[in-house]
Enzyme design. Structure first.
Site, mmCIF file in Angstrom:
data_model
loop_
_atom_site.group_PDB
_atom_site.id
_atom_site.type_symbol
_atom_site.label_atom_id
_atom_site.label_comp_id
_atom_site.label_asym_id
_atom_site.label_seq_id
_atom_site.Cartn_x
_atom_site.Cartn_y
_atom_site.Cartn_z
ATOM 1 C CE LYS A 204 -4.488 -1.793 1.273
ATOM 2 N NZ LYS A 204 -5.475 -2.151 2.283
ATOM 3 N NE ARG A 244 -7.271 -8.577 0.431
ATOM 4 C CZ ARG A 244 -6.938 -7.756 -0.366
ATOM 5 N NH1 ARG A 244 -6.009 -6.964 -0.395
ATOM 6 N NH2 ARG A 244 -7.461 -7.901 -1.703
HETATM 7 N N1 PMM Z 1 -7.359 -3.928 0.581
HETATM 8 C C1 PMM Z 1 -7.688 -3.996 -0.642
HETATM 9 C C2 PMM Z 1 -8.755 -4.951 -1.146
HETATM 10 N N2 PMM Z 1 -9.500 -5.753 -0.506
HETATM 11 N N3 PMM Z 1 -9.958 -6.208 2.034
HETATM 12 C C3 PMM Z 1 -9.550 -6.027 3.202
HETATM 13 N N4 PMM Z 1 -10.410 -6.835 4.113
HETATM 14 N N5 PMM Z 1 -8.708 -5.231 3.676
HETATM 15 C C4 PMM Z 1 -8.137 -4.438 2.885
HETATM 16 O O1 PMM Z 1 -7.340 -3.514 3.429
HETATM 17 C C5 PMM Z 1 -8.138 -4.703 1.406
HETATM 18 C C6 PMM Z 1 -9.226 -5.521 1.221
HETATM 19 C C7 PMM Z 1 -6.861 -3.242 -1.757
HETATM 20 O O2 PMM Z 1 -5.758 -3.801 -1.924
HETATM 21 P P1 PMM Z 1 -5.543 -4.402 -3.641
HETATM 22 O O3 PMM Z 1 -6.402 -3.889 -4.500
HETATM 23 O O4 PMM Z 1 -3.969 -4.665 -3.651
HETATM 24 O O5 PMM Z 1 -5.919 -5.877 -3.337
#
Ligand code: PMM
Length: 286
Positions: A204, A244
């Site tokens: 991020k 994650r």
């Molecule tokens: N961030 C993204 C997508 N899904 N889900 C949860 N639970 N928490 C998060 O902070 C989160 C998420 C965005 O990141 P990406 O687009 O790189 O997957």
């Protein structure tokens, strides 16, 4: 938790796993690298992204969920739509991850409640209007805690059982880099909610800012994996239930080391006595 974004436009890995076969293959590779579960999403939530329509989200997500679940992978579905959650659960998903905390679709909470699946409740103030709207806080930790608490209450009132709720501070979602760092510094306070904690820092923007320093340009998202692993170790040390991440191997190692240190601490703890540096001798240790 390894991430498979079946999207053309996610900020860190958009377009790489857009085809079903490639996405399933990637999910299996993440499991080989140490992921305990794989989060499959078909909609980018990066600031300014336009919403994908329902039929397209279903087309992207459901076959990948089915493919991974049929290989025995524990799959979570990253969606704000009840219909996608329902079909993903029918295709074998074990958990629903909703970045809107059940706010984007009024049918989400009833669908998850009926299924009995665990539900990730993430904190996000401006979920439909784009990333950082309403990202103004006097005390980010207290406000995120209070707002997450309110979402948890709503989810419980909707019939999801308390032992099925996971909470997530939503790093980068209506938060700037400083907010993200403060939340990471106070993960212990989020435990007060009494639910397992998911931390999603992977690649991020705040990591780019930290790596760039005050003057420099942030490295691109895919060069933030070592920094991500560092956050994974910190989050695991602070008692997170899951982290994650897009690149699993380094994080799996980081979590293993964190666990080993914790086990060593527990094994050597003497009730009432502070730890004594140098009390244990390791001949020839480096
Ligand atoms: N961030 C993204 C997508 N899904 N889900 C949860 N639970 N928490 C998060 O902070 C989160 C998420 C965005 O990141 P990406 O687009 O790189 O997957």
């Amino acid at each position: 938790m390894g991430v498979v974004n079946v999207t053309p436009d996610s900020f860190s890995d958009g377009g790489r796993w857009f085809d079903t076969t490639a996405a399933v293959k990637h999910g299996l590779a993440l499991v080989d690298e140490g992921a305990d579960l794989v989060d499959v999403g078909g909609e980018s939530t990066r600031p300014g992204a336009t919403r994908v329509d329902e039929a397209e989200e279903l087309r992207r997500v459901v076959p990948v969920v089915r493919g991974l679940a049929s290989e025995g992978v524990v799959v979570s579905v990253d969606t704000m739509r009840a219909s996608v959650a329902r079909q993903a659960l029918a295709a074998g998903a074990a958990l629903v991850n909703d970045v809107s905390g059940g706010l984007a679709d009024p049918d989400m909470i009833p669908v998850v409640a009926d299924s009995g699946a665990p539900f990730v409740v993430m904190h996000w103030r401006g979920f439909l209007a784009g990333g950082n709207v309403k990202g103004v806080y006097d005390d980010v930790v207290t406000e995120v805690l209070d707002e997450l608490h309110a979402r948890v209450e709503a989810v419980l009132a909707g019939g999801i059982s308390p032992d099925r709720i996971v909470v997530d501070p939503g790093l980068g979602f209506s938060k700037n880099s400083e907010h993200d760092l403060i939340l990471l510094a106070h993960l212990d306070r989020l435990h007060a909610l009494g639910h397992p904690l998911l931390v999603a820092a992977s690649r991020k923007r705040f990591l780019g800012r930290v790596l760039a320093g005050p003057e420099g340009a942030p490295p691109p998202a895919r060069e933030r994996d070592a920094a991500t692993a560092a956050v994974s170790a910190l989050a695991a040390h602070a008692g997170a239930w899951a982290v994650r991440v897009h690149e699993v191997r380094a994080t799996a190692d980081a979590v293993r080391v964190s666990r080993a240190v914790e086990e060593a601490r527990t094994a050597t703890a003497t009730p009432g006595a502070p730890a004594t540096p140098g009390a244990q001798h390791a001949e020839g240790a480096r």
